[in-house]
Design a protein around this motif. Structure first.
Motif, mmCIF file in Angstrom:
data_model
loop_
_atom_site.group_PDB
_atom_site.id
_atom_site.type_symbol
_atom_site.label_atom_id
_atom_site.label_comp_id
_atom_site.label_asym_id
_atom_site.label_seq_id
_atom_site.Cartn_x
_atom_site.Cartn_y
_atom_site.Cartn_z
ATOM 1 N N PRO A 27 37.523 31.216 -13.291
ATOM 2 C CA PRO A 27 37.075 32.578 -13.584
ATOM 3 C C PRO A 27 38.191 33.586 -13.304
ATOM 4 C CG PRO A 27 35.450 31.418 -12.268
ATOM 5 C CD PRO A 27 36.667 30.552 -12.302
ATOM 6 N N ALA A 28 38.265 34.602 -14.142
ATOM 7 C CA ALA A 28 39.309 35.615 -13.984
ATOM 8 C C ALA A 28 38.922 36.878 -14.744
ATOM 9 C CB ALA A 28 40.646 35.085 -14.501
ATOM 10 N N ARG A 29 39.645 37.949 -14.468
ATOM 11 C CA ARG A 29 39.497 39.177 -15.244
ATOM 12 C C ARG A 29 39.903 38.880 -16.684
ATOM 13 N NH1 ARG A 29 43.790 42.360 -13.707
ATOM 14 N NH2 ARG A 29 43.000 43.971 -15.068
ATOM 15 N N ALA A 30 39.243 39.525 -17.622
ATOM 16 C CA ALA A 30 39.581 39.320 -19.033
ATOM 17 C C ALA A 30 41.056 39.617 -19.287
ATOM 18 C CB ALA A 30 38.696 40.189 -19.918
ATOM 19 N N ALA A 31 41.617 40.595 -18.597
ATOM 20 C CA ALA A 31 43.033 40.939 -18.764
ATOM 21 C C ALA A 31 43.946 39.774 -18.416
ATOM 22 C CB ALA A 31 43.380 42.147 -17.904
ATOM 23 N N ASP A 32 43.488 38.872 -17.558
ATOM 24 C CA ASP A 32 44.311 37.757 -17.094
ATOM 25 C C ASP A 32 43.909 36.412 -17.703
ATOM 26 O OD1 ASP A 32 45.595 39.566 -15.325
ATOM 27 O OD2 ASP A 32 43.949 39.318 -13.899
ATOM 28 N N MET A 33 42.699 36.321 -18.241
ATOM 29 C CA MET A 33 42.146 35.042 -18.710
ATOM 30 C C MET A 33 42.957 34.423 -19.839
ATOM 31 S SD MET A 33 39.940 32.589 -18.622
ATOM 32 C CE MET A 33 38.690 33.138 -17.486
ATOM 33 N N TYR A 34 43.344 35.229 -20.805
ATOM 34 C CA TYR A 34 43.965 34.720 -22.026
ATOM 35 C C TYR A 34 45.484 34.681 -21.845
ATOM 36 C CZ TYR A 34 39.289 35.930 -23.423
ATOM 37 O OH TYR A 34 37.929 36.032 -23.478
ATOM 38 N N VAL A 35 46.058 33.489 -21.934
ATOM 39 C CA VAL A 35 47.469 33.318 -21.592
ATOM 40 C C VAL A 35 48.349 32.929 -22.786
ATOM 41 C CG1 VAL A 35 46.963 32.797 -19.179
ATOM 42 C CG2 VAL A 35 47.058 30.932 -20.831
ATOM 43 N N GLY A 36 47.783 32.851 -23.957
ATOM 44 C CA GLY A 36 48.552 32.463 -25.133
ATOM 45 C C GLY A 36 49.491 33.558 -25.615
ATOM 46 N N SER A 37 50.525 33.163 -26.326
ATOM 47 C CA SER A 37 51.543 34.117 -26.779
ATOM 48 C C SER A 37 50.987 35.114 -27.811
ATOM 49 C CB SER A 37 52.752 33.376 -27.355
ATOM 50 O OG SER A 37 52.374 32.563 -28.440
ATOM 51 N N TYR A 38 50.061 34.686 -28.652
ATOM 52 C CA TYR A 38 49.504 35.596 -29.662
ATOM 53 C C TYR A 38 48.671 36.690 -29.000
ATOM 54 C CZ TYR A 38 47.247 37.277 -33.898
ATOM 55 O OH TYR A 38 46.783 38.069 -34.930
ATOM 56 N N HIS A 39 47.806 36.301 -28.076
ATOM 57 C CA HIS A 39 47.012 37.304 -27.365
ATOM 58 C C HIS A 39 47.931 38.275 -26.625
ATOM 59 C CE1 HIS A 39 43.940 39.212 -24.919
ATOM 60 N NE2 HIS A 39 44.777 39.043 -23.914
ATOM 61 N N ARG A 40 48.929 37.753 -25.953
ATOM 62 C CA ARG A 40 49.854 38.605 -25.189
ATOM 63 C C ARG A 40 50.610 39.557 -26.115
ATOM 64 N NH1 ARG A 40 47.986 39.143 -20.326
ATOM 65 N NH2 ARG A 40 47.464 37.154 -19.421
ATOM 66 N N ALA A 41 51.003 39.096 -27.297
ATOM 67 C CA ALA A 41 51.694 39.965 -28.252
ATOM 68 C C ALA A 41 50.758 41.077 -28.730
ATOM 69 C CB ALA A 41 52.219 39.155 -29.427
ATOM 70 N N CYS A 42 49.495 40.732 -28.983
ATOM 71 C CA CYS A 42 48.510 41.754 -29.375
ATOM 72 C C CYS A 42 48.315 42.762 -28.253
ATOM 73 C CB CYS A 42 47.177 41.099 -29.736
ATOM 74 S SG CYS A 42 47.167 40.228 -31.315
ATOM 75 N N ARG A 43 48.263 42.288 -27.032
ATOM 76 C CA ARG A 43 48.066 43.171 -25.876
ATOM 77 C C ARG A 43 49.237 44.135 -25.719
ATOM 78 N NH1 ARG A 43 45.976 43.170 -20.504
ATOM 79 N NH2 ARG A 43 46.457 45.259 -19.805
ATOM 80 N N LYS A 44 50.447 43.643 -25.867
ATOM 81 C CA LYS A 44 51.624 44.507 -25.742
ATOM 82 C C LYS A 44 51.650 45.554 -26.853
ATOM 83 C CE LYS A 44 54.510 41.188 -23.297
ATOM 84 N NZ LYS A 44 55.646 40.251 -23.430
ATOM 85 N N ALA A 45 51.308 45.153 -28.078
ATOM 86 C CA ALA A 45 51.266 46.103 -29.188
ATOM 87 C C ALA A 45 50.180 47.146 -28.948
ATOM 88 C CB ALA A 45 51.027 45.375 -30.505
ATOM 89 N N ALA A 46 49.020 46.711 -28.470
ATOM 90 C CA ALA A 46 47.931 47.642 -28.173
ATOM 91 C C ALA A 46 48.335 48.623 -27.088
ATOM 92 C CB ALA A 46 46.679 46.871 -27.763
ATOM 93 N N ASP A 47 48.959 48.131 -26.040
ATOM 94 C CA ASP A 47 49.406 49.007 -24.953
ATOM 95 C C ASP A 47 50.389 50.060 -25.469
ATOM 96 O OD1 ASP A 47 47.830 47.689 -23.070
ATOM 97 O OD2 ASP A 47 49.486 46.472 -22.294
ATOM 98 N N ALA A 48 51.259 49.674 -26.396
ATOM 99 C CA ALA A 48 52.240 50.606 -26.943
ATOM 100 C C ALA A 48 51.571 51.735 -27.734
ATOM 101 C CB ALA A 48 53.237 49.867 -27.832
ATOM 102 N N LEU A 49 50.400 51.461 -28.289
ATOM 103 C CA LEU A 49 49.663 52.488 -29.032
ATOM 104 C C LEU A 49 48.990 53.499 -28.109
ATOM 105 C CD1 LEU A 49 48.001 50.263 -31.778
ATOM 106 C CD2 LEU A 49 49.956 51.816 -32.037
ATOM 107 N N GLN A 50 48.921 53.198 -26.832
ATOM 108 C CA GLN A 50 48.319 54.060 -25.810
ATOM 109 C C GLN A 50 46.919 54.536 -26.204
ATOM 110 O OE1 GLN A 50 51.406 57.047 -25.375
ATOM 111 N NE2 GLN A 50 52.431 55.800 -23.838
ATOM 112 N N PRO A 51 46.024 53.584 -26.455
ATOM 113 C CA PRO A 51 44.668 53.975 -26.871
ATOM 114 C C PRO A 51 43.884 54.578 -25.713
ATOM 115 C CG PRO A 51 44.741 51.637 -26.424
ATOM 116 C CD PRO A 51 46.160 52.139 -26.301
#
Length: 151
Positions: A27-51
């Motif tokens: 069990p983990a926080r959703a922010a930490d659960m997904y460790v694949g490169s595609y999810h991480r790339a989506c997360r970095k792109a989303a963070d850059a958009l500053q939603p």
């Protein structure tokens, strides 16, 4: 107006990113659960958009905040126990995010298709890509502000 001008004045109210098949085994926080490169790339792109808000669309749990603690699972989109459009709409209503705009959906066709059942106006900057390589390249462009696919 340059491509960067489009991004400089664009702040989405909501960005929804996909979960991923590679997960922690505990069990983990959703922010930490997904460790694949595609999810991480989506997360970095989303963070850059500053939603204003960033959520993960889990195939099992539906809409997850980054701090939501979840159990690991093995449920692909479209499986019998996967989140449905109806359940997703209920979650969006409970989170009071049903009428947000602009909404950006990062992810593949199944993910974006499910998001668009709730937010048909969602912007989909990965649309038109032909495979994972092109998607990763476009995510890198979004991360560095060199892409106008949000307009």
């Amino acid at each position: 107006m340059t491509a960067n001008d489009h991004l400089d004045c664009f702040t989405p109210e909501l960005v929804i990113i996909p979960c991923g098949s590679r997960k922690l085994d505990r069990p983990a926080r959703a922010a930490d659960m997904y460790v694949g490169s595609y999810h991480r790339a989506c997360r970095k792109a989303a963070d850059a958009l500053q939603p204003d808000r960033l959520l993960i669309l889990s195939a099992r749990y539906g809409l997850l905040g980054l701090d939501d603690v979840i159990e690991p699972y093995d449920t692909p989109h479209g499986a019998a126990d996967a989140i449905t459009a109806h359940a997703l709409r209920e979650q969006a209503t409970l989170r009071d995010i049903l009428f947000l705009d602009p909404v950006v959906a990062l992810g593949g066709a199944r993910h974006v298709g499910l998001v668009r059942t709730i937010w048909p106006h969602a912007r989909t900057p990965l649309a038109g890509t032909r495979g994972m390589g092109e998607q990763m390249a476009r995510l890198a462009q979004l991360r560095t502000g060199r892409d106008a696919h949000l307009t």
